[in-house]
Design an enzyme around this catalytic site. Structure first.
Site, PDB file in Angstrom:
ATOM      1  N   CYS A 206       9.328  19.910 -16.194  1.00  0.00           N
ATOM      2  CA  CYS A 206      10.304  20.867 -16.688  1.00  0.00           C
ATOM      3  C   CYS A 206       9.663  21.551 -17.892  1.00  0.00           C
ATOM      4  O   CYS A 206       9.300  20.875 -18.857  1.00  0.00           O
ATOM      5  CB  CYS A 206      11.588  20.148 -17.108  1.00  0.00           C
ATOM      6  SG  CYS A 206      12.629  21.221 -18.130  1.00  0.00           S
TER       7      CYS A 206
ATOM      8  N   TYR B 293     -17.966 -14.551  -5.698  1.00  0.00           N
ATOM      9  CA  TYR B 293     -17.597 -15.617  -4.767  1.00  0.00           C
ATOM     10  C   TYR B 293     -18.600 -15.845  -3.650  1.00  0.00           C
ATOM     11  O   TYR B 293     -18.331 -16.587  -2.717  1.00  0.00           O
ATOM     12  CB  TYR B 293     -16.202 -15.390  -4.183  1.00  0.00           C
ATOM     13  CG  TYR B 293     -15.963 -13.982  -3.661  1.00  0.00           C
ATOM     14  CD1 TYR B 293     -16.672 -13.488  -2.591  1.00  0.00           C
ATOM     15  CD2 TYR B 293     -15.011 -13.168  -4.264  1.00  0.00           C
ATOM     16  CE1 TYR B 293     -16.455 -12.208  -2.121  1.00  0.00           C
ATOM     17  CE2 TYR B 293     -14.780 -11.891  -3.796  1.00  0.00           C
ATOM     18  CZ  TYR B 293     -15.507 -11.413  -2.731  1.00  0.00           C
ATOM     19  OH  TYR B 293     -15.297 -10.146  -2.276  1.00  0.00           O
TER      20      TYR B 293
ATOM     21  N   LYS C 220      -2.864 -14.751   4.015  1.00  0.00           N
ATOM     22  CA  LYS C 220      -2.212 -13.805   3.094  1.00  0.00           C
ATOM     23  C   LYS C 220      -0.792 -14.268   2.803  1.00  0.00           C
ATOM     24  O   LYS C 220      -0.046 -14.560   3.738  1.00  0.00           O
ATOM     25  CB  LYS C 220      -2.156 -12.417   3.742  1.00  0.00           C
ATOM     26  CG  LYS C 220      -3.534 -11.814   3.946  1.00  0.00           C
ATOM     27  CD  LYS C 220      -3.765 -10.722   2.942  1.00  0.00           C
ATOM     28  CE  LYS C 220      -4.590  -9.626   3.539  1.00  0.00           C
ATOM     29  NZ  LYS C 220      -4.184  -8.328   3.255  1.00  0.00           N
TER      30      LYS C 220
ATOM     31  N   GLU D  87     -10.665 -20.590  -1.954  1.00  0.00           N
ATOM     32  CA  GLU D  87     -10.650 -19.738  -3.153  1.00  0.00           C
ATOM     33  C   GLU D  87      -9.447 -18.821  -3.062  1.00  0.00           C
ATOM     34  O   GLU D  87      -8.925 -18.592  -1.972  1.00  0.00           O
ATOM     35  CB  GLU D  87     -11.909 -18.840  -3.180  1.00  0.00           C
ATOM     36  CG  GLU D  87     -13.176 -19.603  -3.426  1.00  0.00           C
ATOM     37  CD  GLU D  87     -14.382 -18.859  -2.884  1.00  0.00           C
ATOM     38  OE1 GLU D  87     -14.269 -17.659  -2.538  1.00  0.00           O
ATOM     39  OE2 GLU D  87     -15.435 -19.483  -2.771  1.00  0.00           O
TER      40      GLU D  87
ATOM     41  N   CYS E 133      18.540  20.297 -17.577  1.00  0.00           N
ATOM     42  CA  CYS E 133      18.791  21.562 -18.275  1.00  0.00           C
ATOM     43  C   CYS E 133      18.783  22.770 -17.333  1.00  0.00           C
ATOM     44  O   CYS E 133      19.007  23.900 -17.778  1.00  0.00           O
ATOM     45  CB  CYS E 133      17.768  21.758 -19.394  1.00  0.00           C
ATOM     46  SG  CYS E 133      16.105  22.068 -18.772  1.00  0.00           S
TER      47      CYS E 133
ATOM     48  N   CYS F  36      15.437  20.996 -23.580  1.00  0.00           N
ATOM     49  CA  CYS F  36      15.822  20.078 -22.502  1.00  0.00           C
ATOM     50  C   CYS F  36      16.147  18.732 -23.170  1.00  0.00           C
ATOM     51  O   CYS F  36      15.288  18.141 -23.825  1.00  0.00           O
ATOM     52  CB  CYS F  36      14.675  19.954 -21.508  1.00  0.00           C
ATOM     53  SG  CYS F  36      14.987  18.790 -20.195  1.00  0.00           S
TER      54      CYS F  36
ATOM     55  N   ASP G  32      -7.411  -9.408  -5.453  1.00  0.00           N
ATOM     56  CA  ASP G  32      -7.030  -8.086  -4.976  1.00  0.00           C
ATOM     57  C   ASP G  32      -7.730  -7.017  -5.807  1.00  0.00           C
ATOM     58  O   ASP G  32      -7.230  -6.584  -6.837  1.00  0.00           O
ATOM     59  CB  ASP G  32      -5.504  -7.955  -5.109  1.00  0.00           C
ATOM     60  CG  ASP G  32      -4.976  -6.894  -4.181  1.00  0.00           C
ATOM     61  OD1 ASP G  32      -5.765  -6.367  -3.363  1.00  0.00           O
ATOM     62  OD2 ASP G  32      -3.781  -6.577  -4.276  1.00  0.00           O
TER      63      ASP G  32
ATOM     64  N   LYS H 124      -7.748 -15.178  -2.897  1.00  0.00           N
ATOM     65  CA  LYS H 124      -8.197 -13.869  -2.411  1.00  0.00           C
ATOM     66  C   LYS H 124      -7.828 -12.860  -3.493  1.00  0.00           C
ATOM     67  O   LYS H 124      -6.650 -12.585  -3.722  1.00  0.00           O
ATOM     68  CB  LYS H 124      -7.529 -13.524  -1.087  1.00  0.00           C
ATOM     69  CG  LYS H 124      -8.122 -12.301  -0.439  1.00  0.00           C
ATOM     70  CD  LYS H 124      -7.612 -12.149   0.984  1.00  0.00           C
ATOM     71  CE  LYS H 124      -8.371 -11.076   1.736  1.00  0.00           C
ATOM     72  NZ  LYS H 124      -8.330  -9.774   1.114  1.00  0.00           N
TER      73      LYS H 124
ATOM     74  N   CYS I  81      15.368  21.541 -13.109  1.00  0.00           N
ATOM     75  CA  CYS I  81      15.524  20.349 -13.938  1.00  0.00           C
ATOM     76  C   CYS I  81      16.971  19.835 -13.861  1.00  0.00           C
ATOM     77  O   CYS I  81      17.907  20.602 -14.094  1.00  0.00           O
ATOM     78  CB  CYS I  81      15.152  20.659 -15.380  1.00  0.00           C
ATOM     79  SG  CYS I  81      15.428  19.260 -16.477  1.00  0.00           S
TER      80      CYS I  81
HETATM   81  S1  IVH Z   1     -15.507 -13.920   1.043  1.00  0.00           S
HETATM   82  C1  IVH Z   1     -17.292 -12.138   5.262  1.00  0.00           C
HETATM   83  N1  IVH Z   1     -13.925 -14.583  -0.885  1.00  0.00           N
HETATM   84  O1  IVH Z   1     -11.537  -9.894   0.919  1.00  0.00           O
HETATM   85  C2  IVH Z   1     -16.494 -11.760   4.102  1.00  0.00           C
HETATM   86  N2  IVH Z   1     -13.704 -12.390   0.008  1.00  0.00           N
HETATM   87  O2  IVH Z   1     -11.242  -9.203   3.941  1.00  0.00           O
HETATM   88  C3  IVH Z   1     -16.597 -12.808   3.066  1.00  0.00           C
HETATM   89  N3  IVH Z   1     -12.013 -11.022  -1.092  1.00  0.00           N
HETATM   90  O3  IVH Z   1     -14.138  -7.647   1.500  1.00  0.00           O
HETATM   91  C4  IVH Z   1     -15.767 -12.470   1.920  1.00  0.00           C
HETATM   92  N4  IVH Z   1     -11.378 -12.527  -2.564  1.00  0.00           N
HETATM   93  O4  IVH Z   1     -13.336  -7.897  -0.858  1.00  0.00           O
HETATM   94  C5  IVH Z   1     -14.271 -13.610  -0.031  1.00  0.00           C
HETATM   95  N5  IVH Z   1     -12.610 -15.340  -2.644  1.00  0.00           N
HETATM   96  C6  IVH Z   1     -12.951 -14.365  -1.802  1.00  0.00           C
HETATM   97  C7  IVH Z   1     -12.345 -13.094  -1.801  1.00  0.00           C
HETATM   98  C8  IVH Z   1     -12.747 -12.133  -0.867  1.00  0.00           C
HETATM   99  C9  IVH Z   1     -11.201 -11.294  -2.131  1.00  0.00           C
HETATM  100  C10 IVH Z   1     -12.024  -9.729  -0.365  1.00  0.00           C
HETATM  101  C11 IVH Z   1     -13.386  -9.135  -0.217  1.00  0.00           C
HETATM  102  C12 IVH Z   1     -13.600  -8.897   1.238  1.00  0.00           C
HETATM  103  C13 IVH Z   1     -12.218  -9.001   1.776  1.00  0.00           C
HETATM  104  C14 IVH Z   1     -12.309  -9.573   3.167  1.00  0.00           C
END
Ligand code: IVH
Length: 686
Positions: free
Chosen positions: A425, A226, A313, A114, A410, A431, A118, A116, A407
Site C-alpha cells: 500500500c 554423515y 520420515k 542418524e 485505507c 494508512c 532438513d 535426517k 488497501c
Molecule cells: S545418507 C545414498 N544421512 O537425505 C544417500 N542422508 O534422500 C545417502 N540426508 O540427499 C545419504 N540427513 O541430503 C544421509 N543422516 C543422513 C542424512 C541424509 C539428511 C539427506 C541427504 C540426501 C537425502 C536422501
C-alpha cells in the site's frame, strides 16, 4: 613491511584466529571480544590484499567471503549422489529389514541410525588435508561448485590438523540454517521491510547458491557431516567412518546410535519423534544404514538408491479444516500479507485459527477458494501453513480467490513492484497500520526503547488525535494522557477492548519518552524505519557518516561508499530523505533534543591498558554495561571467558560459581568493585 615480515605476521594472525574460532565454535567459549576478533581478521585481510601471493587456501579470511561467483561451474561427482528410499510406516521398515537379511543371507548385521537433517546435501573434497572443492547434489551426477560459499561455514575445517587422514577423501553432509539463526535473520528482515524467508531449508538452499560469498557468511549456515568416501580408507564400518570424521574436526550431530536390530531402530525412531524438536535444526526423519561396509557392498544399489539404507520420515502433523475467509494484513512498511481464517482445529497441541498464505503467488499456486477444505501443517515454521486443498470436497461452483486490488485499511490502490512477491500500500502517510506500525517500531526496545509505548498505547494516542508521527511523542504532556481512554480491536480475543491510561502509566510514558532522548544515534536512525535499514545497517551508517546531516547530504555514490551499503539501501535512503515530510520530521526531532550524531567515546585514560577483565555478578555502584564502558574507555579489554591469560575477574554478588572456581584454579586475580575503583585511580590492590 617486507614480504618476509608480512608472511610472519600472516602466520601469527592465522594461528590466533584459528585458535579463537576453535574455542568459539567447538568449545563454545570466548576469550576475546567480538570487536577484537574482527580487528584481527581485518588486519589479516588487509595483509592478504597487499600480498596476494601469501594468501593460503585455508586462510581464515575466507570465512568472511569476498568472492563473487557469476555462474557456478558444473562438476561431475566422482561418486554419484544418490537419494534414499522413503518410508512412513513401521511395517515397511520391517520389510526393509527382511530384504536386507535376505540379501545378506544372514541376520548377523547391525544398523546405524542418524537423524535426517532438513537442509541441502553437499559433497566436500579434501586433498592433503585441505578443503579443495564443495559441490551441491545437483541431479546426483553433476552439481554446482560452491566452494567459496561453503568456506564461510565456520564449523567446517579448511585444513585438517590430524595426521591420520587419507591423502584424498570426500565427506558428505547437510548444510543447514540453525533455527535460531533463521529466526534472527527473519526478524531482521521484518525490521527492514523485506519479505520473510519461508523456512530454514529454503533459507539454507538459497544461501548456498548466492553469488556473493560475503552475503553467505552473514547467513550463519552450519553443516553436519554423515558420510566418508574415498579409495583405500582402511575403514570397515560406517560407525568407524563417523568417529574418524568426528576426530578429524568435522561437525557430526551427536544424535547417532548403533542399533543391533530393527526393534532397536524402531525404539530410536520413537525416542526422537518429539525430542527432535529440541535440536537446533529441523529434521524430518531418521536415516537407517547397514553398518558394515562389506555388507553394504554385498547389498549394492538400485538405479536410484542404496539397498543398504532407508529414510524413515516422521509424518508432518497435518489436519484438514475449512477455509472461512482470507484476511489481508498491512504491515509497517505497507507490505500486504494474506492470512487464512480457518474453522478452528486442533493441531500439535494447539488450536489453529489462522495460517499464513505468504503472498498472491501462493494463493494462486494453491488455487484456493473460500469454503475449500484445506490441509494445514505445522512444519519448521511457528505459524502453521496451508499446504493443499482436498479437491474431492470442493463445492461445484466455487470461484478462485481474487486478490485484493486496494488497501483494506485505507482504500488506496495497491502496487506490486517488479520482482517483488508482495503487494504494497503506497499510502505511507495516512494508512493507519503503517502510521501506528512506524511509531511502534520507533518506540521498540531495539530502537528508542520507550517504556510504556507499545501497540495499545500507540493506537490509543493515534485515535485520540494526540500524535500523528514519532516527533509528536516529544510534545506529549502528562496532562494530555493522564486518564485518556480509548478502545481498540484485540485480534487474539477477537473483540473490541476498552482501556484507559492511569496516572502511574502516564508518568511512566512521559519519563520513557524523556529518557529516549539519550538513545544513541544508530538507534534513532534504525527507529526511523527507512526501508532496508535494519539495526546493523543503521549502526554502519552512524559509524561512517557520524551525523544525520552528513547522511541527508550524501548522494548515491557517497552512500554506497559506506561499508555494506548496497544500491538498494542507498536508493531507499535517498528516497526517504527526499521527502519534505521526512526532512521536517528530522528538524523536529533535532529541536526535541534527540541524539542526531555519534558521541565519540574518547579514551578517558590508559590506566587499564593491556589489562583484561571478566565481569560476573551484580554490582552495587555500577551497572554491568557501565563497567564495560569504563574499562574500555580506560584502555582495558572485557572478555567473556575465564582463562589463564585473564588479568582480573571482577566479582559481584551472585556471580557464577563455575567462573569463580575456574579463576581460583588458574590463579586469576579476583577483585571486588571497590578494588576496581582503586585500580581505576591508579592504585595497586592485593
Ligand atoms: S545418507 C545414498 N544421512 O537425505 C544417500 N542422508 O534422500 C545417502 N540426508 O540427499 C545419504 N540427513 O541430503 C544421509 N543422516 C543422513 C542424512 C541424509 C539428511 C539427506 C541427504 C540426501 C537425502 C536422501
Amino acid at each position: 613491511m617486507n614480504k618476509a615480515e608480512a608472511a610472519q605476521k600472516i602466520a601469527d594472525l592465522t594461528q590466533k584466529i584459528d585458535y579463537y574460532n576453535h574455542q568459539y565454535y567447538q568449545k563454545h567459549t570466548s576469550e576475546i571480544s567480538d570487536k577484537a576478533f574482527d580487528e584481527l581478521l581485518e588486519e589479516l585481510i588487509k595483509l592478504e590484499e597487499a600480498f596476494p601471493e601469501l594468501k593460503s587456501p585455508d586462510s581464515p579470511s575466507q570465512r568472511v567471503g569476498g568472492t563473487i561467483t557469476k555462474e557456478f561451474e558444473t562438476v561431475v561427482h566422482e561418486y554419484p549422489m544418490l537419494s534414499l528410499g522413503n518410508t512412513y510406516a513401521d511395517d515397511e521398515l520391517q520389510e526393509f529389514d527382511q530384504r536386507v537379511a535376505k540379501g545378506l543371507g544372514t541376520t548377523d548385521f547391525e544398523y546405524f541410525c542418524e537423524m535426517k537433517f532438513d537442509g541441502v546435501a553437499i559433497s566436500i573434497t579434501y586433498e592433503n588435508g585441505i578443503l579443495t572443492r564443495a559441490v551441491t547434489r545437483g541431479d546426483g551426477v553433476r552439481g554446482d561448485d560452491v566452494t567459496a560459499n561453503i568456506k564461510t561455514i565456520r564449523t567446517l575445517p579448511l585444513r585438517i590438523k590430524a595426521t591420520d587422514i587419507p591423502a584424498k577423501f570426500e565427506v558428505r553432509g547437510e548444510i543447514f540454517m540453525p533455527r535460531e539463526a533463521f529466526n534472527a535473520i527473519n526478524q531482521d528482515r521484518e525490521q527492514q521491510g523485506l519479505a520473510l524467508m519461508a523456512n530454514p531449508r529454503n533459507a539454507a538452499s538459497g544461501s548456498v547458491k548466492m553469488q556473493d560469498a560475503t552475503e553467505v557468511a552473514k547467513r550463519r549456515l552450519d553443516c553436519y557431516l554423515y558420510s566418508l568416501l574415498g579409495e583405500d580408507l582402511g575403514i570397515e564400518t560406517h560407525e568407524e567412518a563417523i568417529k574418524a570424521i568426528e576426530r578429524w574436526g568435522f561437525n557430526v550431530s551427536p544424535t547417532y546410535q548403533k542399533c543391533q536390530n530393527i526393534e532397536a531402530v524402531l525404539a530410536y525412531i520413537e525416542q526422537w519423534r518429539e525430542k527432535r524438536h529440541e535440536l537446533p535444526l529441523d529434521t524430518d526423519g531418521v536415516v537407517i544404514k547397514v553398518n558394515a561396509y562389506r555388507q553394504q557392498r554385498q547389498l549394492g544399489f538400485t538405479a536410484k538408491s542404496p539397498r543398504w539404507a532407508i529414510a524413515y520420515k516422521y509424518q508432518a502433523e497435518s489436519v484438514a479444516t475449512t477455509l472461512n475467509s482470507i484476511a489481508y494484513q498491512v504491515g509497517r512498511t505497507g507490505a500486504i500479507t494474506p492470512v487464512a481464517n480457518l474453522k478452528p482445529v486442533q493441531l500439535a497441541g494447539t488450536t489453529v485459527k489462522r495460517a499464513s498464505l505468504h503472498n498472491a503467488n501462493e494463493i494462486e499456486r494453491l488455487d484456493l477458494r473460500i469454503g475449500d477444505t484445506v490441509f494445514v501443517e505445522k512444519g519448521g515454521e511457528i505459524i502453521p501453513k496451508v499446504t493443499g486443498v482436498d479437491l474431492s470436497k470442493r463445492a461445484l461452483f466455487s470461484e478462485p480467490v481474487i486478490y485484493i486490488s486496494h488497501c483494506p485499511e485505507c482504500g488506496t490502490e495497491l502496487i506490486r513492484q517488479e520482482g517483488e512477491a508482495n503487494h504494497y500500500c503506497p499510502n505511507e502517510l495516512s494508512c493507519p497500520p503503517q502510521q501506528s506500525g512506524r511509531i511502534e517500531h520507533f518506540a521498540h526496545r531495539k530502537a528508542m526503547d520507550i517504556d510504556g509505548v507499545g501497540t495499545e498505547t500507540v493506537k490509543g494516542l493515534l485515535s485520540n488525535g494526540l500524535i500523528q508521527d514519532v516527533a509528536d511523542l516529544y510534545d506529549l504532556t502528562f496532562e494530555q494522557i493522564d486518564g485518556l481512554s480509548f478502545s481498540y480491536y484485540d485480534e487474539e480475543k477477537d473483540k473490541t477492548v476498552k482501556r484507559s491510561i492511569k496516572a502511574k502509566s502516564a508518568e511512566n510514558i512521559i519519563q520513557g519518552i524523556e529518557k529516549s532522548k539519550e538513545q544513541p544515534f544508530a538507534n534513532l536512525l534504525f527507529g526511523l524505519g527507512i526501508r532496508y535499514v535494519g539495526k546493523t545497517v543503521a549502526e554502519k551508517l552512524a559509524k561512517h557518516f557520524k551525523n544525520i546531516d552528513a547522511i541527508m547530504e550524501a548522494n548515491f555514490e557517497a552512500l554506497v561508499e559506506a561499508p555494506e551499503i548496497g544500491d538498494k539501501i542507498a536508493q531507499s535512503i535517498l528516497e526517504f530523505f527526499a521527502e519534505p515530510k521526512n526532512q521536517r520530521l528530522i528538524e523536529r526531532l533535532k529541536s526535541a533534543g534527540l541524539q542526531l550524531s555519534v558521541i565519540e567515546e574518547s579514551l578517558e585514560s590508559d590506566v587499564l591498558a593491556g589489562k583484561s577483565f571478566v565481569i560476573s555478578g551484580v554490582f552495587s555502584n555500577f551497572g554491568r554495561e557501565e563497567l564495560k564502558k569504563i574499562i574500555e574507555a580506560n584502555g582495558g579489554q572485557v572478555l567473556t571467558a575465564v582463562s589463564a591469560k585473564l588479568d582480573f575477574l571482577l566479582a559481584g554478588e551472585n556471580m557464577g560459581p563455575a567462573k569463580l572456581e575456574k579463576a581460583n584454579k588458574l590463579g586469576v586475580k579476583i577483585i571486588s568493585e571497590d578494588d576496581f575503583s582503586q585500580i581505576l585511580k591508579g592504585n595497586k590492590v592485593d
